[in-house]
Each structure stands twice: as structure tokens, then as C-alpha cells.
Motif scaffolding. Structure first.
Motif, mmCIF file in Angstrom:
data_model
loop_
_atom_site.group_PDB
_atom_site.id
_atom_site.type_symbol
_atom_site.label_atom_id
_atom_site.label_comp_id
_atom_site.label_asym_id
_atom_site.label_seq_id
_atom_site.Cartn_x
_atom_site.Cartn_y
_atom_site.Cartn_z
ATOM 1 N N LEU A 1 -8.262 38.338 10.100
ATOM 2 C CA LEU A 1 -7.910 38.647 8.716
ATOM 3 C C LEU A 1 -8.184 37.493 7.755
ATOM 4 O O LEU A 1 -8.249 37.698 6.547
ATOM 5 N N PRO B 1 -10.841 35.638 6.911
ATOM 6 C CA PRO B 1 -11.959 35.674 5.959
ATOM 7 C C PRO B 1 -11.696 36.572 4.743
ATOM 8 O O PRO B 1 -12.205 36.322 3.657
ATOM 9 N N ARG B 2 -10.898 37.625 4.921
ATOM 10 C CA ARG B 2 -10.631 38.545 3.822
ATOM 11 C C ARG B 2 -9.391 38.171 3.012
ATOM 12 O O ARG B 2 -9.372 38.325 1.785
ATOM 13 N N LEU B 3 -8.355 37.685 3.687
ATOM 14 C CA LEU B 3 -7.082 37.427 3.019
ATOM 15 C C LEU B 3 -6.826 35.958 2.730
ATOM 16 O O LEU B 3 -5.935 35.635 1.938
#
Length: 248
Positions: free
Chosen positions: A160, A162-164
């Protein structure tokens, strides 16, 4: 990481486990054994059966205690060192010492604290001998669930990130871990076999002592192993400041 480095870290992990075991042994002898003696006295005072003692209490509280704690510490150190080899470089920008402390803290929570909160340690005379197998199975199920969920939380956090972002991903993974652990707490049956006339203060002191032993073991292992691992992994030249050339 090559096999030579892994082997050296394994040896250092076992040595660190031995050192941590010595410290935990001191805490166990000073804090734990007096509470065990008090619990045994309670049991003898409320039981009409007095079988022959196969191993003397003196031997149990000295050589027996030392053997158990030190062997446990060495085994813990070896397993933790192998986990450290896998975790190093995969937990963000942490150096050898920080990684060792982070791993020790996570292991303390997942392996001991979380199962302890559901099934806390009990002194002798607490618990029905006929249910010891069931109680042991429940405890290890809770421990296995906690460890597997901790590993899953780490994997989910990395996916998670890389996105968050690292902070939000850590929060989401941590909350997910706590949520599923809470479900496990609710679904697994409770165990309450403390005699009504057993001293509440003695029970509390015993459980605090058990927690203090594990805290000493894991924290001291993280500190000792972190120091030994850093000396192994970082070149000595990098650990010392570069010499300043003399002025002409």
C-alpha cells in the motif's frame, strides 16, 4: 546476503540470545520465583493430596530455571537472527541496530503481548489439570494467529505504501491487524479457572513478573544483537570518522 554473512549473524544472534537469557534469568529469579513459591504454598494449603516430589523445588528454581531460560534465549536468538536476515533492507531506511530493535519490539508484541492479553500467564495452583491440553492449544492458536497477521500486515503495508505513502500505509495495515485480532479475541473461548479464594494481588504480581521477564528478554536481545550485527555488517572504516589530513 551471502551464506557466510547469514552464518555469522546466526552465531551472533545465538550469543545475543544467551546474553539476553542471562538478564531474563535474573529478573525471573528475583521477581518470578517468589510468586511461584507463594502460589505453591497456596496449593499445598488447599490440597489434601501430597505426592512424592520427583524434582526438588530448590533444583527447579535454580538449575532448572537457568537451563530453561538460557536454552529458550539461545533458540530465540537463532530464530530472530534468521528473521533479521530477511527483514534487513526491507523495512525502510533503518540501519542494523534500528532494524534489530524494530524486529525485537514487533516480535515481543506479536509473539507474547497479544496472546498474553487474551490468555495471561497463571501461577501454579491456578487452572484445572484436566484442561491443560485445551488451554495450551488455545494459547498457541492465538500466538500463531498473531504472528501470521503481523506478517500479513507488514506485506500489506509495503504493497500500500506506493499509493498511500509510508505513514498512511502503516496506519491502515496496523488498524487491519488490530481489527482481525479483535475478531480472534471475540471468537476464541475465554479461560477463567482462577480459584475464588486465590489472592488477586499475587495473581497480578505473577503476571507482571511474567511480562517483565519477556520484556527484558526481547529488549536486551534487540540491543545486544543490534550492536553485534552492526559490527558484522558495517566496515570498521565506515564506523570511524575519516582522519583529517594535517595542514602543510
Amino acid at each position: 546476503m551471502n551464506s557466510h554473512t547469514v552464518r555469522n549473524l546466526l552465531v551472533r544472534g545465538m550469543l545475543a540470545g544467551l546474553g539476553a537469557g542471562v538478564l531474563a534469568l535474573i529478573v525471573a529469579y528475583l521477581l518470578g520465583e517468589p510468586r511461584v513459591d507463594a502460589a505453591i504454598a497456596f496449593e499445598e494449603g488447599h490440597s489434601h493430596e501430597h505426592g512424592e516430589e520427583l524434582v526438588s523445588r530448590t533444583l527447579q528454581s535454580t538449575a532448572g530455571l537457568a537451563t530453561g531460560v538460557l536454552v529458550y534465549g539461545i533458540a530465540l536468538g537463532g530464530i530472530a537472527a534468521l528473521a533479521y536476515c530477511f527483514a534487513l533492507g526491507r523495512t525502510g531506511r533503518f540501519g542494523p541496530r534500528a532494524t534489530a530493535l524494530l524486529l525485537s519490539g514487533a516480535a515481543l508484541l506479536a509473539v507474547y503481548v497479544v496472546p498474553f492479553l487474551k490468555y495471561p500467564a497463571n501461577p501454579p495452583s491456578v487452572g484445572d489439570p484436566g484442561t491443560i491440553g485445551r488451554r495450551t492449544l488455545l494459547y498457541f492458536l492465538m500466538m500463531l494467529l498473531s504472528v501470521l497477521l503481523a506478517v500479513a500486515a507488514v506485506v500489506a503495508g509495503k504493497q500500500l505504501a506506493p499509493r498511500l505513502g509510508n505513514w498512511n500505509a502503516t496506519l491502515v495495515a496496523g488498524l487491519g491487524y488490530l481489527l482481525v485480532i479483535g475478531v480472534g479475541y471475540a471468537l476464541l473461548p475465554a479461560v477463567n479457572e482462577v480459584p475464588e479464594d486465590f489472592s488477586a494481588s499475587l495473581l497480578w504480581q505473577f503476571r507482571v513478573a511474567a511480562l517483565a521477564i519477556q520484556l527484558t528478554l526481547w529488549v536486551s536481545f534487540g540491543l545486544i544483537f543490534g550492536h553485534l550485527a552492526e559490527r558484522q555488517l558495517l566496515p570498521r572504516s565506515a564506523a570511524r570518522p575519516a582522519a583529517v589530513p594535517a595542514a602543510d
